[in-house]
Design a protein around this motif. Structure first.
Motif, short mmCIF file in Angstrom:
data_model
loop_
_atom_site.label_atom_id
_atom_site.label_comp_id
_atom_site.label_asym_id
_atom_site.label_seq_id
_atom_site.Cartn_x
_atom_site.Cartn_y
_atom_site.Cartn_z
N THR A 27 -9.20 -32.19 -40.23
CA THR A 27 -10.54 -31.64 -40.51
C THR A 27 -10.64 -31.31 -42.00
OG1 THR A 27 -10.69 -30.67 -38.32
CG2 THR A 27 -12.18 -29.81 -40.00
N PRO A 28 -11.60 -31.92 -42.72
CA PRO A 28 -11.75 -31.62 -44.17
C PRO A 28 -12.07 -30.15 -44.40
CG PRO A 28 -12.96 -33.60 -43.56
CD PRO A 28 -12.55 -32.95 -42.28
N VAL A 55 -9.81 -35.15 -50.73
CA VAL A 55 -10.29 -34.30 -49.65
C VAL A 55 -9.06 -33.78 -48.89
CG1 VAL A 55 -11.71 -34.16 -47.57
CG2 VAL A 55 -12.42 -35.61 -49.48
N ASP A 57 -7.28 -30.77 -45.96
CA ASP A 57 -7.55 -29.86 -44.86
C ASP A 57 -7.09 -28.46 -45.24
OD1 ASP A 57 -4.81 -29.83 -44.63
OD2 ASP A 57 -4.75 -30.99 -42.77
N VAL A 63 -6.83 -35.81 -46.46
CA VAL A 63 -7.56 -36.28 -45.29
C VAL A 63 -8.08 -37.68 -45.57
CG1 VAL A 63 -9.51 -35.86 -43.76
CG2 VAL A 63 -8.25 -33.92 -44.73
N ALA A 66 -12.49 -39.57 -44.51
CA ALA A 66 -13.59 -38.61 -44.63
C ALA A 66 -14.76 -39.26 -45.37
CB ALA A 66 -13.13 -37.36 -45.38
N SER A 67 -15.95 -39.01 -44.89
CA SER A 67 -17.17 -39.56 -45.52
C SER A 67 -17.58 -38.68 -46.70
CB SER A 67 -18.31 -39.66 -44.51
OG SER A 67 -17.98 -40.56 -43.48
N THR A 85 -15.71 -43.62 -48.30
CA THR A 85 -14.76 -43.01 -47.38
C THR A 85 -13.41 -42.86 -48.06
OG1 THR A 85 -15.91 -44.05 -45.52
CG2 THR A 85 -13.70 -43.21 -45.10
N THR A 86 -12.74 -41.73 -47.83
CA THR A 86 -11.43 -41.54 -48.45
C THR A 86 -10.44 -42.56 -47.89
OG1 THR A 86 -10.88 -39.87 -46.78
CG2 THR A 86 -11.78 -39.07 -48.86
N GLY A 90 -6.26 -40.20 -49.01
CA GLY A 90 -7.20 -39.08 -49.00
C GLY A 90 -8.08 -39.01 -50.24
N VAL A 111 -18.96 -33.42 -48.60
CA VAL A 111 -18.36 -33.86 -47.34
C VAL A 111 -18.87 -32.90 -46.26
CG1 VAL A 111 -16.21 -34.15 -46.05
CG2 VAL A 111 -16.30 -34.80 -48.46
N ASP A 112 -19.26 -33.43 -45.13
CA ASP A 112 -19.81 -32.58 -44.07
C ASP A 112 -18.85 -31.45 -43.74
OD1 ASP A 112 -22.09 -34.04 -43.90
OD2 ASP A 112 -21.49 -35.21 -42.13
#
Length: 943
Positions: A27-28, A55, A57, A63, A66-67, A85-86, A90, A111-112
């Protein structure tokens, strides 16, 4: 039965349970910029390095998958992809191209579920691509005399941005140019002065290093014989000229002249008079002008500089039988003899006289070139070691006449001993005050009472001071002020509060009809040689104070959204940070300020003042005329550059624009409001359009100021007038009193228009159907904007002037004829703007089919009705988040007046057929002009 397992197997199971699966999704939690931040690059160019982020966690693990969203939030640049995307490490990256305007660019990386980060880059001007003329072209000059205006060029990159540090060569066909090579400043501008040496049409070229082209200045140079030499007080009669014809004259003024008078009489016809020292004047640049609608004109210059003064007589219309007379008057003189002081000890004599004359005398001297009138001499005690010397007389009035000396004697004598207290001076200051208290007080505004009590001998006695305040002769307040120090001052030091008895007075005490009586040692606690002179005034009768009722200033701050999406940072939460300096510096009892809905401007302001700045200022003033003529409208801008223009304002009219920079916003607003209050620049730091009557050398203040916010003296030797470009600043007595007078002449308690040339309107006037007629006039030509029918209070010129708007109906009958004098703006000599709301009832109930602007030598501009717009889908409004994209046929409708249909506020004068608006409305109201009149439609916003 119990089974015993091998220890290794048990440990393996525990390890598997305690460690996460490396293949499981993470999870970012954070975004870290690892490369590409704070880069610098030329405008519109791809930055040298990509922007790279990691990115992670919560445990700091990288991560993958990740978008990442990349969004340019300011500067107008672009990114190679809006999202990525990563990778397996990451990391994600993007290529960034900065925008087309120099200044800071910002990109939001998101990042969301994670707090976004902002990456910045600095865009610099690109390589020089072309040169343009800023000012100084097409002048009229005199052979072997410097042209009246300097020549200024700007070096631009391919996108029109000013490029600094570029050498510019100025090459004259004839004569001398200084400097021949100059380097562009931070705005890309460079200038020079040209002295042509031959008559006729002459040219000068300017070329920039690295630029293939060049620009050409032209000047019409008159021979020396084209200027008629005038003799002192000798009339020249029988002068005639055709309309538009110019005639030049010159008078040589000696060094001891106190006044220069120039008069014109005769006629019929209309001749205008312009005067300038050392250079030929123009209608735009002069030291004095007189432009009545007849041939009777007068210019008076007090304390003129020695040398040649040039006169321009312009035939606004043909005239005949004109008589011109120029005369200077030699000033009076004052011979001051000081005696009785030990050698090396200076006197302390202050002299004040007409035209704000002030001088500090420390020894015998002769003053010459004085304007006749009464001069007040105040002589203070001086000390030499432990001895105190008392002057006789302490105060005297000296009458100075033309051409004759006035003799003054001041004799000092050592104090015979024994303490005596008196109060030579006391005044109330609200921001700045003269020692004689001659600046009127503003009713309802807090002030500081300063009492300058003193003793004639060194003493440790510390008496109190009593101040009694009266209203209409009745005692309303008694205040006891404790001593500020452990000894009684021998002389007052106005530059420190520690030497005076001080007390703050609430605005409720400062009202018309106020008077005051001050006593030192009111209870006779100190033994004195004379108890009869402890009062101020010395007579013991309360001193009547001049207190003026002044209107609260009503202001509206306008957040301006430029085409690049940047919006001026002003809200109801921070609006006070804009007006704090103006409240402290100006004679205002209060400021009623609000923040308007954002205004969308079609354009991006460059760092150099130019026609884009002028257009925005014109639009902000048009908003004011259409919405609320009693308020001062101030457009707040967020520049796309870090150095450059900070503000622009009308001179004598209620509209200005300025930057939102935290450290500059309050100072810029106060300075631009100074222009709105009729103030020109003060000569310090190199501004344009100088106030030639400013009385103090180098832009400094003549008197100490007082900052009520900090309870501190503002020293007049280290501060400059706020209308200068020098720092630090305060309001001089000259500017403060001039603003008080300007606002005092305004019509209406709410602060109607100024009497001198302002639009005629008044608070509470009924709104009616009017025609908004607006535009601008400059040496490059005239612009008549499309007119709009609006419901507004009428706003008409108070006085005629050299410009005129006329209109005709379908039968060719003139139904509109409005002569006016357009408003000047600071920084832009020769550029004038206007906006009027003309009642349709004055035109027979309907708008003309043709409107013409007569530019008085700058050309004419015409607007004619074009075929009416078609169906409503000629204008499309498309939703894009909190913004709306407006598209239309700009050939048929070059400008649209767009209103928020809910509030009725104008949100844009949209131009060019494609514009972005900041609004959440479901519909927008479009006022579509056919050039002369307009129709209104509501357009739904589509998604």
């Amino acid at each position: 039965m119990r089974v015993i397992r091998p220890v290794g197997v048990i440990l393996s199971a525990v390890l598997l349970l305690s460690c996460s699966d490396p293949s499981a999704p993470r999870t970012p939690a954070s975004i870290i910029v690892t490369a590409g931040a704070d880069q610098t690059g030329a405008v519109t160019e791809l930055l040298a390095h990509p922007v790279v982020v990691e990115v992670k966690d919560l445990d700091g693990n990288l991560v993958r998958g990740a978008s990442v969203t990349w969004t340019v939030t300011s500067g107008g640049g672009t990114v190679s992809t809006p999202g990525s995307t990563t990778d397996g490490s990451g990391r994600a990256q993007v290529q960034w191209t900065v925008g087309s305007v120099p200044g800071q660019n910002r990109m939001r990386v998101a990042v969301d579920g994670v707090a976004p980060v902002v990456v910045t880059a600095m865009a610099l001007a690109g390589p020089p691509a072309f040169v343009s003329i800023v000012s100084g072209n097409d002048q009229t000059g005199l052979q072997d005399l410097p042209l009246g205006d300097g020549l200024v060029v700007a070096v631009h990159d391919a996108h029109g941005n000013g490029v600094p540090n570029i050498p510019v060569s100025f090459t004259a066909g004839v004569g001398m140019v200084i400097p021949a090579i100059n380097t562009t400043d931070v705005n890309g501008a460079a200038g020079a002065r040209w002295t042509p040496s031959a008559a006729g049409e002459q040219t000068l070229t300017a070329s920039a290093s690295g630029v293939s082209g060049q620009v050409v200045f032209t000047a019409m140079v008159l021979p020396a014989s084209a200027v008629t030499q005038l003799q002192n007080d000798t009339a020249v009669s029988g002068i005639s000229a055709a309309g538009g014809e110019d005639r030049y004259y010159r008078i040589t003024v000696p060094s001891n002249a106190a006044r220069l008078n120039i008069t014109m009489t005769g006629g019929p016809g209309d001749a205008d008079l312009y005067v300038r020292q050392a250079r030929l004047p123009t209608a735009a640049v002069n030291d004095c002008q007189s432009t009545s609608p007849t041939a009777t004109e007068e210019c008076i210059v007090l304390l003129p500089d020695a040398g040649d003064w040039y006169l321009l007589v312009n035939a606004f219309t043909a005239y005949s039988n004109l008589t011109l007379r120029a005369s200077y008057v030699i000033g009076g003189s004052m011979v001051i003899d000081v005696s009785g002081l030990p050698q090396g000890t200076g006197s302390d004599i202050r002299i004040r006289g007409p035209n704000r004359f002030e001088r500090h005398i420390t020894a015998s001297t002769v003053l010459t070139g004085l304007i006749p009138g009464t001069y007040a001499l105040t002589t203070n005690f001086v000390t030499d070691g432990t001895s105190v010397y008392v002057p006789t007389p302490e105060m005297q009035d000296v009458n100075v006449a033309w051409d004759s000396p006035s003799n003054v004697s001041v004799v000092y004598a050592q104090s015979a001993g024994g303490l005596n207290l008196d109060i030579p001076l006391a005044y109330i200051t609200q921001a700045v005050q003269r020692q004689d208290g001659s600046i009127p007080l503003v009713a309802g505004r807090d002030g500081l009472l300063r009492v300058f009590a003193r003793g004639n001998a060194i003493s440790s006695d510390v008496p109190s001071v009593r101040a009694r305040i009266y209203h209409a002769g009745a005692l309303v307040e008694t205040i006891t002020i404790p001593a500020p120090a452990t000894t009684v001052p021998i002389n007052h030091d106005e530059g420190t509060l520690a030497s005076t008895w001080n007390v703050s007075l609430p605005g409720s005490l400062i009202q018309p009809g106020m008077s005051m009586l001050i006593d030192v040692d009111p209870d006779n606690d100190v033994t004195e040689t004379d108890e009869t002179d402890n009062h101020f005034p010395e007579s013991g009768t309360p001193l009547a104070l001049t207190v003026r009722a002044a209107a609260i200033l009503h202001a509206r701050l306008v957040p301006v959204v430029q085409s690049n999406g940047t919006q001026g940072d002003v809200t109801t939460a921070n609006m006070d940070t804009y007006v704090t300096d103006a409240q402290a510096l100006y004679p205002l009892p209060g400021i009623d300020v609000d923040v308007r809905a954002p205004y969308a401007f079609t354009g991006v302001l460059p760092s150099l003042y130019d026609s884009v700045w002028v257009r925005l200022l014109s639009e902000v003033n048009a908003l004011r005329v259409a919405e609320d003529q009693q308020r001062y409208y101030y457009g707040v801008i967020k520049p796309a550059y870090s150095q450059g223009g900070t503000g622009l304002g009308y001179i004598g009219q209620r509209a200005a624009i300025g930057v939102d920079w935290t450290d500059w916003r309050a100072l810029t607003l106060a300075h631009e409001w100074g222009h709105n209050f009729g103030r020109l620049h003060v000569d310090c730091g190199g501004p344009s359009v100088i106030d030639q009557n400013y009385p103090y050398e180098g832009g400094r203040m003549g008197h100490h100021g007082y900052d009520m916010r900090t309870n501190q003296i503002v020293n007049n030797q280290s501060h400059y007038d706020l209308m200068s470009y020098c720092r630090p600043i305060w309001s001089s007595d000259y500017t403060y009193e001039a603003v008080l007078f300007f606002r005092g002449t305004q019509a209406g308690a709410a602060g109607g228009m100024a009497n001198t040339g302002a639009a005629s309107s008044r608070a509470g006037a009924s709104a009616e159907r009017t025609l908004l007629v607006w535009g601008r006039i400059s040496p490059e030509g005239v612009v008549l904007e499309p007119s709009f029918e609006i419901t507004a209070q009428p706003a008409l010129p108070r006085a005629a002037g050299p410009y005129r708007v006329t209109g005709t109906n379908a039968q060719g009958t003139r139904i509109l004829d409005v002569p006016f004098d357009a408003y000047e703006i600071d920084h832009m000599p020769g550029v004038r703007l206007f906006a009027y709301a003309i009642p349709l009832s004055a035109m027979g109930g309907s708008a003309p089919v043709e409107i013409r602007l007569h530019g008085a030598g700058s050309g004419d501009a015409v607007r004619r009705r074009i075929p009416a717009a078609g169906a409503g889908d000629d204008v499309r409004a498309i939703r894009d988040g909190d913004r709306v994209r407006l598209q239309w046929n700009a050939e048929r409708m070059p400008v649209l007046m767009v209103r928020d249909e809910r509030s009725g506020e104008i949100i844009s004068f949209a131009r060019g057929g494609d514009a972005q608006l900041t609004t959440t409305a479901a519909e927008v109201e479009i006022n579509m002009s056919d050039g002369v009149t307009s129709t209104v439609r509501r357009i739904p916003v589509r998604r």
